[in-house]
Each structure stands twice: as C-alpha cells, then as structure tokens.
Design a protein around this motif. Structure first.
Motif, mmCIF file in Angstrom:
data_model
loop_
_atom_site.group_PDB
_atom_site.id
_atom_site.type_symbol
_atom_site.label_atom_id
_atom_site.label_comp_id
_atom_site.label_asym_id
_atom_site.label_seq_id
_atom_site.Cartn_x
_atom_site.Cartn_y
_atom_site.Cartn_z
ATOM 1 N N GLY A 163 25.012 15.228 -13.367
ATOM 2 C CA GLY A 163 25.019 13.778 -13.422
ATOM 3 C C GLY A 163 25.837 13.113 -12.341
ATOM 4 O O GLY A 163 25.816 11.890 -12.210
ATOM 5 N N MET A 164 26.568 13.904 -11.544
ATOM 6 C CA MET A 164 27.345 13.346 -10.426
ATOM 7 C C MET A 164 26.635 13.724 -9.129
ATOM 8 O O MET A 164 26.390 14.899 -8.872
ATOM 9 C CB MET A 164 28.767 13.900 -10.413
ATOM 10 C CG MET A 164 29.678 13.245 -9.386
ATOM 11 S SD MET A 164 31.349 13.982 -9.396
ATOM 12 C CE MET A 164 32.262 12.790 -8.425
ATOM 13 N N GLN A 168 26.442 7.443 -5.543
ATOM 14 C CA GLN A 168 26.454 6.651 -6.773
ATOM 15 C C GLN A 168 27.488 5.531 -6.710
ATOM 16 O O GLN A 168 28.307 5.456 -5.789
ATOM 17 C CB GLN A 168 26.784 7.559 -7.970
ATOM 18 C CG GLN A 168 25.674 8.503 -8.383
ATOM 19 C CD GLN A 168 26.154 9.457 -9.458
ATOM 20 O OE1 GLN A 168 27.082 10.222 -9.253
ATOM 21 N NE2 GLN A 168 25.503 9.428 -10.615
ATOM 22 N N GLN A 170 30.621 4.517 -8.936
ATOM 23 C CA GLN A 170 31.486 5.128 -9.951
ATOM 24 C C GLN A 170 32.512 4.115 -10.430
ATOM 25 O O GLN A 170 33.097 3.381 -9.614
ATOM 26 C CB GLN A 170 32.206 6.352 -9.383
ATOM 27 C CG GLN A 170 33.130 7.002 -10.405
ATOM 28 C CD GLN A 170 33.855 8.228 -9.886
ATOM 29 O OE1 GLN A 170 34.739 8.766 -10.532
ATOM 30 N NE2 GLN A 170 33.485 8.679 -8.694
ATOM 31 N N GLU A 183 39.011 11.565 -9.783
ATOM 32 C CA GLU A 183 37.679 10.968 -9.750
ATOM 33 C C GLU A 183 37.519 10.022 -8.568
ATOM 34 O O GLU A 183 36.466 9.983 -7.920
ATOM 35 C CB GLU A 183 37.400 10.237 -11.072
ATOM 36 C CG GLU A 183 37.502 11.120 -12.306
ATOM 37 C CD GLU A 183 36.748 12.426 -12.172
ATOM 38 O OE1 GLU A 183 35.669 12.456 -11.535
ATOM 39 O OE2 GLU A 183 37.230 13.440 -12.699
ATOM 40 N N HIS A 192 30.570 7.617 -2.787
ATOM 41 C CA HIS A 192 30.419 6.651 -3.870
ATOM 42 C C HIS A 192 31.017 5.304 -3.467
ATOM 43 O O HIS A 192 31.953 5.249 -2.657
ATOM 44 C CB HIS A 192 31.158 7.135 -5.120
ATOM 45 C CG HIS A 192 30.484 8.261 -5.830
ATOM 46 N ND1 HIS A 192 30.923 8.725 -7.052
ATOM 47 C CD2 HIS A 192 29.406 9.028 -5.504
ATOM 48 C CE1 HIS A 192 30.154 9.722 -7.446
ATOM 49 N NE2 HIS A 192 29.227 9.919 -6.523
ATOM 50 N N PHE A 216 28.213 6.686 -12.744
ATOM 51 C CA PHE A 216 29.084 7.788 -13.170
ATOM 52 C C PHE A 216 30.424 7.233 -13.595
ATOM 53 O O PHE A 216 30.964 6.332 -12.951
ATOM 54 C CB PHE A 216 29.277 8.780 -12.010
ATOM 55 C CG PHE A 216 30.071 10.007 -12.385
ATOM 56 C CD1 PHE A 216 29.431 11.128 -12.881
ATOM 57 C CD2 PHE A 216 31.445 10.030 -12.237
ATOM 58 C CE1 PHE A 216 30.166 12.259 -13.228
ATOM 59 C CE2 PHE A 216 32.189 11.155 -12.593
ATOM 60 C CZ PHE A 216 31.532 12.271 -13.080
ATOM 61 N N VAL A 241 23.868 4.093 -16.321
ATOM 62 C CA VAL A 241 24.795 5.225 -16.430
ATOM 63 C C VAL A 241 24.024 6.535 -16.486
ATOM 64 O O VAL A 241 23.230 6.767 -17.403
ATOM 65 C CB VAL A 241 25.702 5.091 -17.671
ATOM 66 C CG1 VAL A 241 26.626 6.314 -17.795
ATOM 67 C CG2 VAL A 241 26.528 3.808 -17.595
ATOM 68 N N GLU A 242 24.263 7.388 -15.500
ATOM 69 C CA GLU A 242 23.643 8.709 -15.471
ATOM 70 C C GLU A 242 24.509 9.742 -16.175
ATOM 71 O O GLU A 242 23.994 10.719 -16.719
ATOM 72 C CB GLU A 242 23.401 9.143 -14.025
ATOM 73 C CG GLU A 242 22.439 8.235 -13.261
ATOM 74 C CD GLU A 242 22.360 8.625 -11.803
ATOM 75 O OE1 GLU A 242 21.959 9.773 -11.513
ATOM 76 O OE2 GLU A 242 22.712 7.786 -10.953
ATOM 77 N N ALA A 243 25.818 9.540 -16.140
ATOM 78 C CA ALA A 243 26.716 10.509 -16.778
ATOM 79 C C ALA A 243 28.022 9.851 -17.166
ATOM 80 O O ALA A 243 28.657 9.164 -16.356
ATOM 81 C CB ALA A 243 26.985 11.685 -15.845
ATOM 82 N N TYR A 245 31.533 11.279 -18.723
ATOM 83 C CA TYR A 245 32.329 12.449 -19.102
ATOM 84 C C TYR A 245 33.554 11.986 -19.872
ATOM 85 O O TYR A 245 34.152 10.957 -19.551
ATOM 86 C CB TYR A 245 32.775 13.223 -17.859
ATOM 87 C CG TYR A 245 31.738 14.192 -17.340
ATOM 88 C CD1 TYR A 245 31.824 15.555 -17.626
ATOM 89 C CD2 TYR A 245 30.677 13.739 -16.572
ATOM 90 C CE1 TYR A 245 30.859 16.439 -17.151
ATOM 91 C CE2 TYR A 245 29.712 14.615 -16.093
ATOM 92 C CZ TYR A 245 29.815 15.971 -16.386
ATOM 93 O OH TYR A 245 28.860 16.843 -15.921
ATOM 94 N N ARG A 267 23.106 11.877 -21.601
ATOM 95 C CA ARG A 267 23.940 11.286 -20.551
ATOM 96 C C ARG A 267 25.428 11.322 -20.891
ATOM 97 O O ARG A 267 26.253 10.780 -20.149
ATOM 98 C CB ARG A 267 23.505 9.846 -20.281
ATOM 99 C CG ARG A 267 22.113 9.753 -19.663
ATOM 100 C CD ARG A 267 21.791 8.330 -19.246
ATOM 101 N NE ARG A 267 21.448 7.494 -20.398
ATOM 102 C CZ ARG A 267 21.461 6.165 -20.385
ATOM 103 N NH1 ARG A 267 21.828 5.516 -19.278
ATOM 104 N NH2 ARG A 267 21.121 5.467 -21.446
#
Length: 464
Positions: A163-164, A168, A170, A183, A192, A216, A241-243, A245, A267
């Motif tokens: 997902g990263m 993107q 973030q 991150e 990003h 992300f 939002v793709e991921a 965490y 996701r």
C-alpha cells in the motif's frame, strides 16, 4: 537529486492546528537545508558528529534534519517539551551535541543563500530513535540502516510496505521525535508529498485526508479512536486512502472494527515491531477478521517463539515471553549505553507476552512489566482495558494493580469519561463481570480527567 528532478513540486505541507497551511517545494527544501548545513558546519558539526533535533512537527524539523545529514552527522530527534529531568538525562548521553531548538541553535533555519549553492555533503547520514520509556527511562537506539537510497530501486525507502508506493500523498500525524520521523523521511525518499500536522486534531485529520486525497498514513490506537469518534465521521470522503497502518500498542477490537468499516478491511494493516528492530510482523484487515486480535503470522525469515520463564517453548495457546529472530535480529546499539535485550539461541525479546495459535498467528497480551499478580494469578491489564473500552461512556482507560492485604494486589481501573457523561460504576462492573473471570474484574474504579499518555498515545504507567 529530487530537487533537480521536480524543483517546483510541493514536498511538504505543514498544517497548523487552525488548518492554515505552509508549503515547501523541493527546491526550497534544498536551498534552506544547504543554508542550515552551513550554519551547523560553522558550529563545528561534521562527519560522525551528533545533532539533537528538539523541535515540534513542522518544516524547521525537516530542514534541520536534512541539513544535519548533509554534514554527515547522526540525528537524534527528541521531544521538544519533555519533563526537565528526562531532557537532562538524554542530553547527558550525547555530551557536546548541539541541540536544535535549544539556546545555542535557534529553531528557525537561517535564510537560504540567493544563489542556492549546494552544500558539499559528506559522510553517511544516520539517525537514532528513543524507546517509548513507558515503564522506565528511554534509551537511544542507533538505527541500523543509513538514510541513503537507490533511486533506481522500486522501493527506495529501504523496505517494502503493502500500500506504500512512489508518488503518494502521505499524512503524518505522529510526532516527529517518534514514529512521524521514520514515515516523513521515508515518504520524502519515495517522492511523496508529505502533509505534516503540527498538532493532532481528529476533525482536522479527517478534513486533511479529504482535502489532499491522502493515500498513505500511520496512526496509533488512541488517535484512531479519537478520529473515529468525530460526529459524522462517515460523511468524510476517505476513499483515497490506499493503506492505513497502525501499531504502537494493541488496538481495542471495537476501534479496529470501526476502521475496517470506514476504509474496508483490505486497506487497514496492523504491524508489530519495535524501535530495537529485531523483527516485523503485519496483518491486513481481511486476514485479521479471520484471526481477530492477531498481530500477524511470521513470514520470510522472521521466526517467533514463546518461551516460559525457564526457557522452554510454550505450547500453542499458552502465554509466554515473545522472542523473535530474523535477519534484523542483531543486538541493538545504544548511545550512552543501555541494558542488553534478553536472548535465547539467537532469538531476542523486548519484554512482550503473547501466544501462538495452531496456525502460527501471534497474539500479544501485554508487557511483562505491566502484569498484575492477583493472589498468584497473572492478570494482564490490556484484557480488562479492552473490555472497558467497549462501553460508549469510556473515552480512555488504564488498569493497574493496587496493594491488597490478602491477595497482594488487586485490579483497579482509571477511567476517563466520554463527553456524553460519566458512566455508573455499577454499569462498568456489570459489563466486566459478564466478560471477564472474577480475578480480572476491577475491584475499584477512579474517574479521572486524563491519563498520562505521550504524544504517540503510549501510556506512561510509571506516572499513574
């Protein structure tokens, strides 16, 4: 190189608590960090030096960190507003290191030279990270991997996270002296646009996801709960939002399921690791639904064992000390020293307790230091905390042991009421008795305005 590739593209968007935004392009980041690097070099910082960055989230933090790396220094990000004794203890372990944000190095980077002349970078950029210190003094752990990247690699951040991906947007809501640091800079390495919250606000967080089409992000359970509790949270568009965490402690099942509904299980990822970097597990939401409460199953070269206090392997379903071995499992190195991690046959532990099921999935129950011995029976605070957190009238909760004349210790709960009003003690007790065995049910309750959590949401149990 990234500044030369797309100089006018936005690299960082810093967001104040009122929602006002300040943008920094790649070329501006290059110029400002060059100027800051010259200031550090003039102060005597060079290759193999140490720079302490004691700044809140924002553009200056990123500029000074990048500048320190250009000099070849090791960066130690620290809490800009810690208790005085903790701050003095940390600085004593890096004697002579300049503190950005302290009296010697003001927080505002110097103005960039008009010609933007590059700084002659030297050495290998490195960093260190502080352990949580929730039960004792934080230790400064040297990060194994340098902050250098292969621009031709598909994952130049040095590791692959589902997902990263490159390019993107973030959203960084964690403090940059902790998880937000990793991150932010891995995100920048992956080109990003990094949206940095100077301070977390749950409603603003949701607005930023919607406004900037965030792909992300990383959260911790306390922030997940706060955002999911915003009235009308379902009306925000989180479809970009793709991921997501989350880690840094167990997530209460009700909060986890809430986010699985807001984003879709595919996701949402839960990860388990440590600052000491001895191994990493992750589990996606749809897999978690088949194994509720699990932190994942070891994969690749990661292996997990549960050992009893005598060093023997605990059978499936039996709680033991969690030991991990992988290609990462080398003893951590500390600035200023620190006690070594316990080791068995090349497996290391950071003190967590848990068990494996028959399928090899790991379930964490608590830290050994937090366990309460009630008349010879081990009680794990996280279990009772999770049960109490299910009640809508509970905004936050911590379970601790308090002295008992007969049992040695008894379970006591500290409860932060939700905005809607304080729940009745009788309702809390009835809820626990319906879900917990008798020894795990709190014998007493105290209502408090807040719990001592750090900016990452970790409970500072020593302060209870």
């Amino acid at each position: 190189m990234l500044a030369a590739r797309h100089p006018d593209r936005t690299a960082v968007i810093s967001v104040r608590p009122d929602g006002a935004e300040t943008c920094l392009t790649w070329s501006e980041l290059e110029r400002r960090s060059n100027a800051a690097a010259r200031a550090l070099a003039a102060a005597g910082v060079g290759e193999d030096g140490v720079v302490v960055v004691s700044l809140p989230n924002g553009i200056p933090h990123i500029v000074w960190t990048t500048a320190a790396w250009k000099t070849g220094a090791l960066v130690v990000p620290v809490n800009p507003a810690p208790p005085e004794r903790e701050h003095a203890d940390l600085l004593a372990r890096v004697p002579g290191a300049p503190v950005v944000g302290g009296p010697a190095v003001p927080p505002d980077p110097p103005a960039a030279a008009a010609d933007g002349a590059p700084f002659p970078s030297a050495g290998v950029p490195r960093s260190a990270a502080l352990t949580g210190g929730s039960t004792g003094t934080s230790r400064i752990v040297l990060r194994r991997h340098p902050w250098t990247y292969d621009p031709e690699a598909p994952s130049p951040a040095g590791y692959t996270l589902a997902g990263m991906r490159i390019g993107q947007v973030q959203l960084v809501s964690l403090p940059m002296y902790h998880g937000g640091f990793l991150e932010t800079h891995n995100g920048l390495a992956m080109e990003h646009t990094v949206v940095v919250m100077e301070r977390f606000s749950p409603t603003l967080f949701l607005r930023l996801v919607e406004r900037h089409r965030v792909g992300f992000m990383v959260l911790v359970p306390t922030l997940m709960r706060a955002a999911a509790s915003v009235p009308g949270v379902e009306s925000f568009d989180l479809g970009s939002v793709e991921a997501l965490y989350h880690g840094s402690g167990g997530c209460h099942e009700s909060d986890k399921r809430r986010w699985l509904g807001l984003l879709s299980p595919e996701r949402v990822y839960e990860d388990y690791g440590s600052v000491e970097d001895i191994g990493f597990l992750a589990i996606r939401g749809d897999e978690w639904l088949k194994h509720p409460g699990s932190a994942g199953r070891p994969s690749g070269d990661v292996r997990v064992r549960r050992l009893d206090d005598g060093g023997a392997d605990a059978p499936a379903g039996v709680v033991g000390n969690v030991y991990i071995r992988s290609s990462r499992s080398t003893r951590p190195r500390y600035l200023g020293g620190g006690p070594p991690l316990a080791e068995r046959d090349g497996f290391l532990t950071v003190g967590d307790l848990g068990y494996l099921d028959d399928g090899g999935y790991l379930y964490l129950v608590d830290r050994r230091a937090d366990m309460i011995n009630v008349g010879g029976i081990n009680v794990y605070p996280a279990e009772a905390e999770g049960v109490l957190a299910e009640l809508p009238g509970v905004a936050d909760v911590a379970v601790v042991g308090r002295p008992h004349d007969v049992l040695g210790a008894a379970v006591h709960a500290l409860v932060v009421p939700a905005a809607g009003g304080r729940p009745r003690t009788a309702d809390l007790d009835a809820h626990c008795r319906g879900r917990l065995v008798r020894t795990k049910v709190p014998v007493s309750y105290t209502f408090v305005d807040r719990l001592p959590r750090d900016a990452v949401g970790k409970l500072r149990r020593r302060d209870l």
